[in-house]
Design a protein around this motif. Sequence first.
Motif, PDB file in Angstrom:
ATOM      1  N   VAL A   5       0.853  -1.179   0.000  1.00 14.33           N
ATOM      2  CA  VAL A   5       0.000   0.000   0.000  1.00 14.33           C
ATOM      3  C   VAL A   5       0.893   1.233   0.000  1.00 14.33           C
ATOM      4  O   VAL A   5       1.835   1.321   0.788  1.00 14.33           O
ATOM      5  N   VAL A   6       0.589   2.179  -0.881  1.00 12.66           N
ATOM      6  CA  VAL A   6       1.391   3.396  -0.999  1.00 12.66           C
ATOM      7  C   VAL A   6       0.509   4.596  -0.711  1.00 12.66           C
ATOM      8  O   VAL A   6      -0.617   4.682  -1.222  1.00 12.66           O
ATOM      9  N   CYS A   7       1.002   5.518   0.103  1.00 12.11           N
ATOM     10  CA  CYS A   7       0.350   6.803   0.333  1.00 12.11           C
ATOM     11  C   CYS A   7       1.186   7.852  -0.379  1.00 12.11           C
ATOM     12  O   CYS A   7       2.328   8.086  -0.001  1.00 12.11           O
ATOM     13  N   VAL A   8       0.619   8.449  -1.417  1.00 15.34           N
ATOM     14  CA  VAL A   8       1.335   9.465  -2.178  1.00 15.34           C
ATOM     15  C   VAL A   8       0.905  10.825  -1.647  1.00 15.34           C
ATOM     16  O   VAL A   8      -0.278  11.167  -1.678  1.00 15.34           O
ATOM     17  N   LEU A   9       1.868  11.571  -1.140  1.00 18.09           N
ATOM     18  CA  LEU A   9       1.616  12.898  -0.599  1.00 18.09           C
ATOM     19  C   LEU A   9       2.545  13.898  -1.256  1.00 18.09           C
ATOM     20  O   LEU A   9       3.665  13.553  -1.641  1.00 18.09           O
ATOM     21  N   THR A  10       2.103  15.137  -1.347  1.00 18.12           N
ATOM     22  CA  THR A  10       3.002  16.175  -1.833  1.00 18.12           C
ATOM     23  C   THR A  10       3.988  16.503  -0.723  1.00 18.12           C
ATOM     24  O   THR A  10       3.764  16.206   0.448  1.00 18.12           O
ATOM     25  N   THR A  11       5.067  17.120  -1.078  1.00 18.88           N
ATOM     26  CA  THR A  11       6.140  17.409  -0.123  1.00 18.88           C
ATOM     27  C   THR A  11       5.645  18.183   1.084  1.00 18.88           C
ATOM     28  O   THR A  11       6.067  17.929   2.206  1.00 18.88           O
ATOM     29  N   SER A  12       4.718  19.093   0.904  1.00 16.11           N
ATOM     30  CA  SER A  12       4.248  19.911   2.024  1.00 16.11           C
ATOM     31  C   SER A  12       3.424  19.127   3.034  1.00 16.11           C
ATOM     32  O   SER A  12       3.257  19.559   4.169  1.00 16.11           O
ATOM     33  N   PHE A  13       2.893  17.974   2.657  1.00 16.99           N
ATOM     34  CA  PHE A  13       2.090  17.181   3.579  1.00 16.99           C
ATOM     35  C   PHE A  13       2.876  16.113   4.331  1.00 16.99           C
ATOM     36  O   PHE A  13       2.374  15.507   5.261  1.00 16.99           O
ATOM     37  N   TRP A  14       4.115  15.836   3.916  1.00 16.72           N
ATOM     38  CA  TRP A  14       4.909  14.821   4.602  1.00 16.72           C
ATOM     39  C   TRP A  14       5.362  15.318   5.956  1.00 16.72           C
ATOM     40  O   TRP A  14       5.695  16.492   6.114  1.00 16.72           O
ATOM     41  N   PHE A  50      10.394   7.637  -2.476  1.00 15.82           N
ATOM     42  CA  PHE A  50       9.950   6.844  -1.335  1.00 15.82           C
ATOM     43  C   PHE A  50      10.736   7.254  -0.097  1.00 15.82           C
ATOM     44  O   PHE A  50      11.954   7.416  -0.159  1.00 15.82           O
ATOM     45  N   ASN A  51      10.040   7.417   1.017  1.00 16.99           N
ATOM     46  CA  ASN A  51      10.681   7.721   2.292  1.00 16.99           C
ATOM     47  C   ASN A  51      10.586   6.462   3.158  1.00 16.99           C
ATOM     48  O   ASN A  51       9.590   6.244   3.846  1.00 16.99           O
ATOM     49  N   HIS A  52      11.608   5.622   3.101  1.00 19.48           N
ATOM     50  CA  HIS A  52      11.585   4.334   3.794  1.00 19.48           C
ATOM     51  C   HIS A  52      11.539   4.475   5.308  1.00 19.48           C
ATOM     52  O   HIS A  52      11.112   3.561   6.004  1.00 19.48           O
ATOM     53  N   GLY A  53      11.975   5.594   5.830  1.00 18.70           N
ATOM     54  CA  GLY A  53      11.960   5.797   7.280  1.00 18.70           C
ATOM     55  C   GLY A  53      10.568   5.942   7.851  1.00 18.70           C
ATOM     56  O   GLY A  53      10.358   5.791   9.046  1.00 18.70           O
ATOM     57  N   LEU A  54       9.568   6.216   7.004  1.00 19.55           N
ATOM     58  CA  LEU A  54       8.201   6.410   7.479  1.00 19.55           C
ATOM     59  C   LEU A  54       7.298   5.215   7.191  1.00 19.55           C
ATOM     60  O   LEU A  54       6.118   5.245   7.523  1.00 19.55           O
ATOM     61  N   GLY A  55       7.835   4.168   6.585  1.00 24.17           N
ATOM     62  CA  GLY A  55       7.028   3.004   6.230  1.00 24.17           C
ATOM     63  C   GLY A  55       6.739   2.111   7.424  1.00 24.17           C
ATOM     64  O   GLY A  55       7.459   2.101   8.425  1.00 24.17           O
ATOM     65  N   THR A  56       5.651   1.349   7.325  1.00 21.27           N
ATOM     66  CA  THR A  56       5.303   0.367   8.341  1.00 21.27           C
ATOM     67  C   THR A  56       5.077  -0.984   7.658  1.00 21.27           C
ATOM     68  O   THR A  56       4.715  -1.045   6.477  1.00 21.27           O
ATOM     69  N   VAL A  57       5.287  -2.036   8.425  1.00 24.33           N
ATOM     70  CA  VAL A  57       5.185  -3.393   7.897  1.00 24.33           C
ATOM     71  C   VAL A  57       4.517  -4.275   8.940  1.00 24.33           C
ATOM     72  O   VAL A  57       4.756  -4.127  10.143  1.00 24.33           O
ATOM     73  N   LEU A  58       3.692  -5.197   8.498  1.00 24.05           N
ATOM     74  CA  LEU A  58       3.114  -6.205   9.371  1.00 24.05           C
ATOM     75  C   LEU A  58       3.713  -7.547   8.964  1.00 24.05           C
ATOM     76  O   LEU A  58       3.470  -8.041   7.861  1.00 24.05           O
ATOM     77  N   LEU A  59       4.561  -8.101   9.840  1.00 20.41           N
ATOM     78  CA  LEU A  59       5.251  -9.362   9.568  1.00 20.41           C
ATOM     79  C   LEU A  59       4.604 -10.501  10.348  1.00 20.41           C
ATOM     80  O   LEU A  59       4.128 -10.300  11.465  1.00 20.41           O
ATOM     81  N   ARG A  60       4.640 -11.686   9.783  1.00 23.05           N
ATOM     82  CA  ARG A  60       4.221 -12.891  10.483  1.00 23.05           C
ATOM     83  C   ARG A  60       5.475 -13.644  10.903  1.00 23.05           C
ATOM     84  O   ARG A  60       6.378 -13.857  10.088  1.00 23.05           O
ATOM     85  N   ALA A  61       5.541 -14.040  12.167  1.00 26.19           N
ATOM     86  CA  ALA A  61       6.717 -14.765  12.670  1.00 26.19           C
ATOM     87  C   ALA A  61       6.261 -15.970  13.475  1.00 26.19           C
ATOM     88  O   ALA A  61       5.309 -15.881  14.252  1.00 26.19           O
ATOM     89  N   ASP A  62       6.944 -17.090  13.274  1.00 19.20           N
ATOM     90  CA  ASP A  62       6.636 -18.308  14.024  1.00 19.20           C
ATOM     91  C   ASP A  62       7.672 -18.497  15.120  1.00 19.20           C
ATOM     92  O   ASP A  62       8.876 -18.557  14.848  1.00 19.20           O
ATOM     93  N   TYR A  63       7.190 -18.582  16.352  1.00 23.53           N
ATOM     94  CA  TYR A  63       8.037 -18.824  17.511  1.00 23.53           C
ATOM     95  C   TYR A  63       7.591 -20.124  18.162  1.00 23.53           C
ATOM     96  O   TYR A  63       6.539 -20.676  17.815  1.00 23.53           O
TER      97      TYR A  63
END
Length: 174
Positions: A5-14, A50-63
């Motif tokens: 999923v991508v959120c495209v924002l103009t520079t002034s909204f970031w 792309f600003n990778h520092g602002l991204g979020t991820v939902l990972l699945r992990a098996d423990y």
Amino acid sequence: PFNFVVCVLTTSFWPAATPLDATLPGDMARAEEDFKAFYRTVQQKRSLTFNHGLGTVLLRADYKAGRKELAVTLPQALVLLAFAGAREGESAPLSFEQVRAATGLPVRELRVNLHSLCMGKYRLLARISSGGGSGDDVGNKSGIAVVETDSFDVEYGFSSRLRRIKVPAMRPKE
């Protein structure tokens, strides 16, 4: 193999944040490039960064204690994905330098993300300190306990009663 999923924002909204360079895993990098190509066909006069520092991820992990969903920042996800091929007893711990090479994160950002994953509220990674002992007392001038001589491994015994865990993000001290 994942939702993108991508959120495209103009520079002034970031939000005010410096761009973060990182090495994305193959599937993520392909999804990013595919979206850039699509965006160029729709918006010829606009550039996309792309600003990778602002991204979020939902990972699945098996423990051992069961499957968990980990809500993490993109830099935290890149660190965890460096250990994706690890299975208990099959892999050796990764050094700080190996994790840095796999993620492409700057040293300072990598320290903060490793700190949040191995010494934060949820300890998803085990830290193997080079200074002897548990390493929680090892520090440096900036107050971050992770140092470049440490090694890290998956915390196979991690357990939590929660199924979905939001791992807090830490910011580097100025």
